[in-house]
Design a protein around this motif. Structure first.
Motif, PDB file in Angstrom:
ATOM      1  N   UNK A   1      12.805   0.419   1.616  1.00 31.14           N
ATOM      2  CA  UNK A   1      12.599   1.075   3.197  1.00 31.14           C
ATOM      3  C   UNK A   1      11.884   2.161   3.301  1.00 31.14           C
ATOM      4  N   UNK A   2      10.856   2.327   2.259  1.00 35.23           N
ATOM      5  CA  UNK A   2      10.097   3.408   2.298  1.00 35.23           C
ATOM      6  C   UNK A   2       8.285   2.871   2.384  1.00 35.23           C
ATOM      7  N   UNK A   3       7.889   3.401   3.333  1.00 35.74           N
ATOM      8  CA  UNK A   3       6.187   2.992   3.228  1.00 35.74           C
ATOM      9  C   UNK A   3       5.604   3.497   2.097  1.00 35.74           C
ATOM     10  N   UNK A   4       4.509   2.517   1.644  1.00 38.42           N
ATOM     11  CA  UNK A   4       4.059   2.934   0.368  1.00 38.42           C
ATOM     12  C   UNK A   4       2.382   3.133   0.743  1.00 38.42           C
ATOM     13  N   UNK A   5       1.970   3.884  -0.025  1.00 41.44           N
ATOM     14  CA  UNK A   5       0.494   4.127   0.168  1.00 41.44           C
ATOM     15  C   UNK A   5      -0.218   4.062  -1.378  1.00 41.44           C
ATOM     16  N   UNK A   6      -1.291   2.938  -1.577  1.00 42.83           N
ATOM     17  CA  UNK A   6      -1.866   2.797  -2.967  1.00 42.83           C
ATOM     18  C   UNK A   6      -3.194   3.619  -2.944  1.00 42.83           C
ATOM     19  N   UNK A   7      -3.478   4.734  -3.642  1.00 42.81           N
ATOM     20  CA  UNK A   7      -4.568   5.194  -4.245  1.00 42.81           C
ATOM     21  C   UNK A   7      -5.250   4.380  -5.073  1.00 42.81           C
ATOM     22  N   UNK A   8      -6.189   3.611  -4.899  1.00 42.60           N
ATOM     23  CA  UNK A   8      -7.336   2.793  -5.592  1.00 42.60           C
ATOM     24  C   UNK A   8      -8.308   3.490  -6.352  1.00 42.60           C
TER      25      UNK A   8
ATOM     26  N   UNK B   1       0.113  -5.488  -2.941  1.00 40.74           N
ATOM     27  CA  UNK B   1       0.451  -6.285  -1.788  1.00 40.74           C
ATOM     28  C   UNK B   1       1.543  -5.697  -1.201  1.00 40.74           C
ATOM     29  N   UNK B   2       2.291  -4.884  -1.690  1.00 42.98           N
ATOM     30  CA  UNK B   2       3.480  -4.140  -0.852  1.00 42.98           C
ATOM     31  C   UNK B   2       3.205  -2.878  -0.253  1.00 42.98           C
ATOM     32  N   UNK B   3       1.861  -2.547  -0.378  1.00 40.39           N
ATOM     33  CA  UNK B   3       1.421  -1.379   0.379  1.00 40.39           C
ATOM     34  C   UNK B   3       1.205  -1.384   1.884  1.00 40.39           C
ATOM     35  N   UNK B   4       1.603  -0.385   2.725  1.00 41.72           N
ATOM     36  CA  UNK B   4       1.087  -0.185   4.038  1.00 41.72           C
ATOM     37  C   UNK B   4      -0.145   0.102   4.225  1.00 41.72           C
ATOM     38  N   UNK B   5      -0.618   1.067   3.401  1.00 44.62           N
ATOM     39  CA  UNK B   5      -2.012   1.371   3.638  1.00 44.62           C
ATOM     40  C   UNK B   5      -2.532   1.721   2.092  1.00 44.62           C
TER      41      UNK B   5
ATOM     42  N   UNK C   1       5.972   6.699  -0.480  1.00 41.99           N
ATOM     43  CA  UNK C   1       5.634   6.675  -2.157  1.00 41.99           C
ATOM     44  C   UNK C   1       4.137   6.236  -2.181  1.00 41.99           C
ATOM     45  N   UNK C   2       3.407   7.247  -2.854  1.00 36.23           N
ATOM     46  CA  UNK C   2       2.171   7.125  -3.049  1.00 36.23           C
ATOM     47  C   UNK C   2       1.952   6.656  -4.616  1.00 36.23           C
ATOM     48  N   UNK C   3       1.114   5.611  -4.955  1.00 36.63           N
ATOM     49  CA  UNK C   3       0.814   5.228  -6.121  1.00 36.63           C
ATOM     50  C   UNK C   3      -0.471   5.247  -6.613  1.00 36.63           C
ATOM     51  N   UNK C   4      -0.813   5.799  -7.649  1.00 36.20           N
ATOM     52  CA  UNK C   4      -2.240   6.014  -8.339  1.00 36.20           C
ATOM     53  C   UNK C   4      -2.596   5.128  -9.477  1.00 36.20           C
ATOM     54  N   UNK C   5      -1.559   4.591 -10.073  1.00 36.88           N
ATOM     55  CA  UNK C   5      -1.685   3.829 -11.394  1.00 36.88           C
ATOM     56  C   UNK C   5      -0.569   2.588 -11.334  1.00 36.88           C
ATOM     57  N   UNK C   6      -1.160   1.402 -11.136  1.00 36.91           N
ATOM     58  CA  UNK C   6      -0.292   0.184 -11.110  1.00 36.91           C
ATOM     59  C   UNK C   6       0.676  -0.189 -11.956  1.00 36.91           C
TER      60      UNK C   6
END
Length: 385
Positions: free
Chosen positions: A109-116, A146-150, A92-97
């Motif tokens: 149970x899915x890794x998350x990536x934040x696009x800051x 804080x919940x992101x893997x990368x 899951x990739x998030x671009x907007x908090x």
């Protein structure tokens, strides 16, 4: 899992063609280009029902962008549950908090990536005001991050900000620059032909700046800089494109400094006309004073073959200095900007030519180049989860 086959869920803000912005342009670019890197995409944004067709069926709007905040948040969560039911994503990739927050817990149970893309709370209140609302936004950002893997940031400058302001561990931060569609900006027109299409004078040096008309963009400094430029180069014309709350103030500033014949506010420029403006110009300017993580307009200008002068703020120097240190001004502020413009147009500051600008943009920031780096981070996040 096959390393070339990843299913990603992309949580964005808006669809670029409906609500243009730097974050939205980057989001749409990744939706378009990640599949060629072995990353399938499904997305959700605030927007109209037309987003689905415009995105080729990849992105769905969970609520109208102008609907009540509570409605948008509730429907964001409902949409994420529907997407999970259809198929659990690999990442899951998030671009907007704000729109990612309601999905917390849906993909446990899915890794998350934040696009800051930038500090939402600080950008909303650039002067430091906002009180509890600003603090609430920052707290929400921390909760999501804080919940992101990368975490993917656009520059070292934003990497430091993410670590220092939001407490993100440095070993989880990856730097991937912004991207542009180089073909869109590298148009097959001469400067004269571009000016003819736009109805611009052929006999005046032309400067171009495209920015939202808000304080942190430094447009006030750029206008004041023209008061330095005008006596030395009386034929110079500056075109400022964009809309925003400062428009009336900026027009008054132009009048008060007697710059009506030298500075024009040209308003909103449609996306298909932006390359014409860059190509028509001798030089573009990015006068930002704060909170600039990368500055996509710098790369858009270079992709069009037009050199760009930037203030030494945030990630701007990182974006252009590898091409030439002369593209970076000594400091922000009207005096440094004005002197930089004069030195450039009088030949004392030598900037890269059009071919060098285009080659640099294509080699480092073209959409496929950046999408490949993003895909690598996704795979790393999956492997580390």
């Amino acid at each position: 899992m096959n390393s070339t086959s990843i299913d990603s869920l992309q949580i964005g803000m808006h669809w670029f063609n409906e609500r243009p912005g730097g974050l939205d342009r980057m989001y749409q670019s990744l939706i378009d280009t990640l599949p060629a890197q072995g990353v399938s995409v499904r997305g959700m944004v605030a927007g109209s029902p037309g987003v689905f067709d415009a995105s080729g069926g990849r992105v769905q709007a969970f609520a109208a962008a102008q609907s009540q905040l509570g409605t948008r948040l509730w429907r964001s969560r409902r949409q994420s549950l529907a997407l999970r039911t259809a198929k659990m994503p690999d990442v899951v990739a998030s671009h907007f908090a704000l729109y990612a927050a309601p999905t917390v817990g849906v993909f446990r149970r899915v890794p998350k990536v934040v696009h800051f893309h930038g500090p939402w709370g600080a950008e909303s209140y650039p002067g430091g005001g906002g009180g509890w609302s600003r603090a609430a936004r920052i707290a929400l950002e921390r909760f999501v991050y804080r919940g992101a893997t990368r975490h993917i940031v656009l520059s070292h400058a934003f990497g430091r900000l993410l670590h220092e302001t939001y407490g993100v561990r440095e070993d989880r931060i990856r730097i991937v620059p912004g991207c542009v569609d180089v073909e869109h900006f590298d148009i097959d027109l001469t400067r004269r032909e571009a000016r003819e299409r736009l109805g611009l004078p052929q006999d005046r040096p032309l400067l171009f700046c495209i920015r939202r008309l808000v304080s942190r963009m430094g447009i006030e400094d750029l206008i004041d800089a023209m008061a330095i430029v005008k006596p030395l180069l009386p034929d110079v014309l500056l075109a400022i494109a964009g809309k925003g709350p400062l428009e009336a103030q900026l027009q008054a500033r132009i009048r008060s400094r007697g710059l009506e014949e030298h500075v024009r506010l040209v308003g909103f420029v449609p996306d298909d006309e932006v390359p014409l403006w860059y190509r028509a110009s001798d030089l573009s300017i990015v006068p930002t004073v704060s909170l600039e993580g990368f500055g996509l307009t710098t790369i858009e200008s270079l992709a069009a073959g037009t050199p760009v002068l930037v203030t030494p703020v945030g990630g701007l120097p990182e974006a252009v200095a590898p091409l030439s240190s002369e593209l970076v001004l000594q400091s922000s502020g009207y005096r440094s900007i004005g002197e930089g413009i004069v030195d450039t147009l009088q030949g004392r500051r030598v900037l890269p030519d059009s071919a060098a600008c285009r080659a640099y943009a294509r080699g480092r920031f073209d959409r496929p180049v950046v999408a490949a780096q993003v895909a690598d981070v996704y795979r790393e996040a999956i492997g580390a989860f």
